[in-house]
Design a protein around this motif. Structure first.
Motif, short mmCIF file in Angstrom:
data_model
loop_
_atom_site.label_atom_id
_atom_site.label_comp_id
_atom_site.label_asym_id
_atom_site.label_seq_id
_atom_site.Cartn_x
_atom_site.Cartn_y
_atom_site.Cartn_z
N PRO A 89 0.81 -1.22 0.00
CA PRO A 89 0.00 0.00 0.00
C PRO A 89 0.85 1.28 0.00
O PRO A 89 0.32 2.36 -0.22
CB PRO A 89 -0.82 -0.12 1.28
CG PRO A 89 -0.03 -1.02 2.16
CD PRO A 89 0.71 -1.96 1.25
N ASP A 90 2.16 1.15 0.23
CA ASP A 90 3.04 2.32 0.27
C ASP A 90 3.59 2.69 -1.10
O ASP A 90 4.30 3.68 -1.24
CB ASP A 90 4.21 2.08 1.23
CG ASP A 90 3.75 1.97 2.67
OD1 ASP A 90 2.71 2.57 3.01
OD2 ASP A 90 4.42 1.27 3.45
N LYS A 91 3.28 1.90 -2.11
CA LYS A 91 3.76 2.18 -3.47
C LYS A 91 2.57 2.47 -4.37
O LYS A 91 1.53 1.82 -4.27
CB LYS A 91 4.54 0.99 -4.02
CG LYS A 91 5.84 0.72 -3.29
CD LYS A 91 6.58 -0.44 -3.90
CE LYS A 91 7.89 -0.71 -3.18
NZ LYS A 91 8.59 -1.87 -3.76
N GLU A 92 2.78 3.45 -5.26
CA GLU A 92 1.71 3.85 -6.17
C GLU A 92 2.32 4.22 -7.52
O GLU A 92 3.38 4.84 -7.58
CB GLU A 92 1.00 5.06 -5.57
CG GLU A 92 -0.25 5.46 -6.26
CD GLU A 92 -0.93 6.61 -5.53
OE1 GLU A 92 -1.17 7.63 -6.20
OE2 GLU A 92 -1.19 6.49 -4.34
N LEU A 93 1.66 3.83 -8.59
CA LEU A 93 2.15 4.12 -9.93
C LEU A 93 1.01 4.72 -10.74
O LEU A 93 -0.09 4.18 -10.78
CB LEU A 93 2.65 2.84 -10.60
CG LEU A 93 3.11 2.97 -12.05
CD1 LEU A 93 4.39 3.80 -12.14
CD2 LEU A 93 3.35 1.60 -12.67
N ALA A 94 1.29 5.85 -11.37
CA ALA A 94 0.35 6.48 -12.29
C ALA A 94 1.13 6.85 -13.54
O ALA A 94 2.28 7.29 -13.45
CB ALA A 94 -0.28 7.72 -11.66
N LEU A 95 0.52 6.65 -14.69
CA LEU A 95 1.22 6.99 -15.92
C LEU A 95 0.25 7.46 -16.99
O LEU A 95 -0.94 7.22 -16.91
CB LEU A 95 2.07 5.83 -16.42
CG LEU A 95 1.47 4.44 -16.56
CD1 LEU A 95 0.90 4.25 -17.95
CD2 LEU A 95 2.55 3.43 -16.32
N THR A 96 0.82 8.16 -17.95
CA THR A 96 0.06 8.66 -19.09
C THR A 96 0.70 8.13 -20.36
O THR A 96 1.91 8.21 -20.54
CB THR A 96 0.07 10.21 -19.11
OG1 THR A 96 -0.41 10.68 -17.85
CG2 THR A 96 -0.81 10.74 -20.21
N VAL A 97 -0.15 7.58 -21.22
CA VAL A 97 0.29 6.99 -22.48
C VAL A 97 -0.47 7.65 -23.62
O VAL A 97 -1.69 7.84 -23.52
CB VAL A 97 0.03 5.47 -22.48
CG1 VAL A 97 0.41 4.85 -23.81
CG2 VAL A 97 0.76 4.79 -21.35
N THR A 98 0.23 8.01 -24.68
CA THR A 98 -0.43 8.51 -25.88
C THR A 98 -0.17 7.52 -27.01
O THR A 98 0.84 6.82 -27.01
CB THR A 98 0.08 9.91 -26.29
OG1 THR A 98 1.49 9.84 -26.48
CG2 THR A 98 -0.25 10.94 -25.25
N TYR A 99 -1.08 7.50 -27.94
CA TYR A 99 -0.98 6.57 -29.06
C TYR A 99 -0.55 7.32 -30.31
O TYR A 99 -1.18 8.31 -30.68
CB TYR A 99 -2.31 5.85 -29.28
CG TYR A 99 -2.26 4.81 -30.35
CD1 TYR A 99 -1.61 3.60 -30.14
CD2 TYR A 99 -2.85 5.02 -31.59
CE1 TYR A 99 -1.55 2.63 -31.12
CE2 TYR A 99 -2.80 4.07 -32.57
CZ TYR A 99 -2.15 2.88 -32.34
OH TYR A 99 -2.09 1.92 -33.31
N ASP A 100 0.52 6.86 -30.95
CA ASP A 100 1.00 7.43 -32.20
C ASP A 100 0.43 6.58 -33.34
O ASP A 100 0.85 5.44 -33.54
CB ASP A 100 2.52 7.44 -32.24
CG ASP A 100 3.07 8.13 -33.47
OD1 ASP A 100 2.28 8.49 -34.37
OD2 ASP A 100 4.30 8.30 -33.55
N PHE A 101 -0.54 7.15 -34.08
CA PHE A 101 -1.20 6.40 -35.14
C PHE A 101 -0.27 6.11 -36.31
O PHE A 101 -0.37 5.07 -36.95
CB PHE A 101 -2.44 7.17 -35.63
CG PHE A 101 -3.55 7.20 -34.62
CD1 PHE A 101 -4.37 6.10 -34.44
CD2 PHE A 101 -3.76 8.32 -33.83
CE1 PHE A 101 -5.39 6.11 -33.50
CE2 PHE A 101 -4.77 8.34 -32.90
CZ PHE A 101 -5.59 7.24 -32.73
N ASP A 102 0.66 7.03 -36.60
CA ASP A 102 1.58 6.83 -37.73
C ASP A 102 2.51 5.65 -37.47
O ASP A 102 2.77 4.85 -38.36
CB ASP A 102 2.41 8.09 -37.98
CG ASP A 102 1.53 9.27 -38.40
OD1 ASP A 102 0.45 9.02 -38.99
OD2 ASP A 102 1.91 10.42 -38.13
N ALA A 103 3.02 5.55 -36.24
CA ALA A 103 3.96 4.46 -35.92
C ALA A 103 3.25 3.25 -35.33
O ALA A 103 3.88 2.23 -35.09
CB ALA A 103 5.00 4.97 -34.93
N ASP A 104 1.93 3.36 -35.11
CA ASP A 104 1.14 2.29 -34.48
C ASP A 104 1.82 1.85 -33.17
O ASP A 104 2.16 0.69 -32.99
CB ASP A 104 0.98 1.11 -35.44
CG ASP A 104 -0.04 0.10 -34.92
OD1 ASP A 104 -0.96 0.49 -34.19
OD2 ASP A 104 0.12 -1.10 -35.22
#
Length: 139
Positions: A89-104
């Motif tokens: 419970p002392d560890k937390e991970l949040a991330l943001t991912v974007t999708y590149d349509f040209d490179a799939d």
């Protein structure tokens, strides 16, 4: 920071089949709660790592949160102790991912990995970081 595999394969339950998913972290934020006058306040220390830490998908479970934007994910982090996975419970991970349509390709744009530690550990870590910073300045 780097992402290997499809982060969308990670569901709300931890799954050992997600070992192929890897998140390489180059920063960790340590947080502690200190009494600042009358109330407890969070204090943080961001540590840049020389060697990246790798978190595999089998140690993650997605936190279902309907308030997140598209491409944003929050995860519970499990520690592997022998063959057992134990929720930390002392560890937390949040991330943001974007999708590149040209490179799939999914591109990791932001990572927020926090570890909550005790005041004593925080003081030691901060002193260690100050020593490392001073020694770099002398070179």
């Amino acid at each position: 920071m780097r992402l290997k595999g499809n982060i969308q394969d990670i569901k709300a339950k931890r799954d050992s089949n997600n070992k192929g998913i890897e998140i390489h972290l180059d920063k960790i934020e340590y947080i502690t709660q200190k009494k600042d006058g009358k109330y407890y306040q969070p204090f943080d220390l961001v540590v840049d790592l020389a060697e990246p830490v790798v978190i595999t998908g089998d140690c993650l479970a997605r936190i279902p949160n309907k308030h997140l934007e598209e491409g944003e994910y929050e995860f519970e982090v499990y520690d592997k102790e022998g063959e057992e996975y134990v929720l930390n419970p002392d560890k937390e991970l949040a991330l943001t991912v974007t999708y590149d349509f040209d490179a799939d390709l999914n591109i990791l744009t932001e990572v927020y990995y926090t570890v909550t530690i005790s005041n004593e550990e925080f003081k030691l870590l901060k002193a260690e970081q100050n020593k490392a910073r001073k020694s770099k300045g002398k070179k």
